[in-house]
Design a protein around this motif. Structure first.
Motif, short mmCIF file in Angstrom:
data_model
loop_
_atom_site.label_atom_id
_atom_site.label_comp_id
_atom_site.label_asym_id
_atom_site.label_seq_id
_atom_site.Cartn_x
_atom_site.Cartn_y
_atom_site.Cartn_z
N GLY A 8 0.99 -0.77 -0.19
CA GLY A 8 -0.26 0.15 0.22
C GLY A 8 0.65 1.16 0.22
N SER A 188 -4.13 1.41 3.60
CA SER A 188 -5.31 2.22 3.17
C SER A 188 -5.74 1.03 3.53
CB SER A 188 -5.07 3.15 2.04
OG SER A 188 -5.23 1.92 1.12
N ASN A 189 -5.88 -0.23 2.68
CA ASN A 189 -6.64 -1.51 2.85
C ASN A 189 -5.68 -2.66 3.78
OD1 ASN A 189 -9.28 -3.20 2.92
ND2 ASN A 189 -8.46 -3.30 1.08
#
Length: 503
Positions: A8, A188-189
């Motif tokens: 990410g 972010s995830n």
């Protein structure tokens, strides 16, 4: 294991700072030139942020320029003390074992830590079941310390969670259930693997010291409340997945066994004279033990992009990725028409610490000067082992390293190619991220995948250098395996043959 190279952060890690080369401290430590012990060199503050501030508590080693345990100060006239014979002589009368785990805590290690955690109780059982050649219990006297592969890196510092500090070889002895946020990755995830902790550690159990200690029949003397050795290892062993993705297992190992470190001194040191030193390294990427501070410039300075890969989206070298760790530390020559390399071996380009740094200490200081037995288990990016010796030390006899192929990434869906389901990447992007193709692909046995791992070279060479003639001191197993029990058996099998060699 590897699903997305920078978890990410790809595309945002450029210009995180300079190499920190202006913030250095001169000190005596292991030679960076590989020509011996006791030379003078400069060393950065250890946290890779380039500020050299030495602020207490930020992981940069305060004002000494050293990791938390200090720097290895081993001058030529060092009095090693000539460790006690017992264990090293193999007379079967000594069961002192100092076992160090160096565990990758980057974002791609969730499934592997679940696997490892499930096998920690087996390790304790196997250690307690050790016998001599007459079948008599050895009742070993064992220390177990855990650290991580995170030495700090300028490409990781901006993404560290609040309060997080790179281990830099220091013992990690807080129960994972009390730091459960460590099992959520970055980005972010982010991936989440709380089961790597809470299945084996539903309530906190931890040693009173920086490491676990047990001895006596049925391990009835320990430094753990209730003598719950298995519970303690299941709690302090899992390290989480929020650590730096530039793994430095070799440097983490060296700092952990630094004789000047606080945990190796005093009345109850981790490292003991005459004890077998067993080292277990668990990682899914190439060793990235950067030669601090100058080596960091090869990751942060666009003008020093020699080992960067070309970004397939731009056709230019846009940023450093994990490929720098491979390209700057390994030479494979040119691939053949199928993208396969004849062989790969470590090289010293000035970016990473040379392997002589580690072998000089392990072989010359510990093995030769101190008469210490040193053994190593690597759970690394090699194909699964398909056969083992049926007798101690239970070493691999087929598969594993013997089946390892160094090659480029292959486009297309697995198994014809290397691209796993739900991965929208391609071979060119993978080469950009890692610099070499996977050493193994992990399958969960239920039609799913646990990821892919980069083949080892540097850790492999250090491990294999410990073997002597017909004496097995190195065991390498696959991190893509669905069960690490064979790796545990090999580790304890080598310990068995060292304590009381077969007749």
């Amino acid at each position: 294991m590897l699903l997305s190279g920078l978890a990410g952060t790809l595309g945002t890690v450029v210009a995180c700072g300079d190499s920190g080369s202006d913030d250095t401290t001169s000190l005596t430590t292991l030679s960076d030139t590989g020509d011996g012990i006791g030379t003078n060199m400069t060393f950065g503050d250890g946290d890779g942020d380039g500020d050299g501030d030495g602020d207490p508590g930020d992981g940069d080693g305060d004002d000494t320029g050293c990791p938390p345990g200090g720097c290895l100060d081993l001058e030529d006239d060092t009095d090693s003390g000539g460790g006690a014979p017992g264990c090293a002589s193999g007379d079967g009368k000594c069961g002192l074992v100092d076992l160090l785990f160096v565990i990758d805590n980057s974002g791609t290690m969730g499934e592997e830590q679940v696997n490892l955690s499930a096998n920690f109780p087996l390790l304790i059982d196997r250690l307690q079941e050790l016998t001599d050649n007459e079948g008599n219990p050895l009742n070993p006297n064992v220390n177990i310390m855990v650290t991580t592969t995170d030495l700090g890196h300028p490409q990781c510092t901006p993404f560290q969670p609040e309060g997080y500090e790179p281990a830099q070889g220091a013992p990690q002895n807080v129960a994972c259930i009390d730091r459960i946020d460590d099992f959520t990755g970055l980005g972010s995830n982010p991936p989440e693997f709380p089961e790597a902790c809470n299945v084996g550690c539903p309530v906190p159990v931890a040693p009173a010291d920086p490491f676990i200690h047990f001895e006596g029949a049925d391990a009835n003397t320990t430094n753990i409340p209730g003598n719950n050795v298995k519970g303690a290892l299941s709690c302090i062993g899992p390290q989480g997945i929020n650590g730096c993705g530039y793994e430095a297992p070799l440097e983490g190992m060296l700092q952990a066994i630094n004789p000047g470190a606080q945990w190796n001194q005093g009345n109850k040191p981790f490292l003991r004279d005459g004890a077998i030193l067993a080292i277990a390294v668990i990682t899914d990427e190439a060793d990235c033990s950067v030669r601090s501070p100058a080596g960091y410039a090869f990751f942060t300075d666009q003008m020093q992009n020699t080992y960067w890969e070309i970004n397939p989206d731009t056709g230019t070298k846009t940023q450093a990725t994990s490929a720098v760790c491979w390209n700057a530390g390994v030479d494979c020559g040119a691939p053949d028409g199928n993208g396969v390399y004849a062989d790969c071996s470590s090289i010293d380009t000035g970016v990473l610490h040379p392997l002589s740094r580690y072998l000089t200490y392990l072989q010359d200081e510990l093995i030769t000067k101190q008469n210490k037995e040193v053994i190593m288990l690597g759970i690394l990016g090699v194909p699964p082992v398909t056969a083992h010796n049926q007798d101690p030390p239970f070493e691999p006899t087929a598969g594993g390293v013997m089946d390892l192929v160094y090659r480029q990434w292959i486009d297309g869906a697995y198994p014809m190619g290397d691209i796993l389901p739900n991965d929208d990447s391609d071979a060119a992007t993978k080469e950009f991220e890692f610099g070499v193709g996977p050493g193994c692909t992990g399958e969960d046995g239920m039609g799913g995948f646990t990821g892919q791992a980069i083949p080892p070279v540097r850790v492999k060479e250090v491990c294999e250098a410990l073997n002597e003639d017909d004496q097995i001191r190195c065991c390498i197993e696959s991190i893509c395996d669905t069960d690490f029990s064979a790796a545990i058996s090999c580790l304890t099998g080598i310990i068995q043959t060292v304590v009381d060699p077969p007749k």
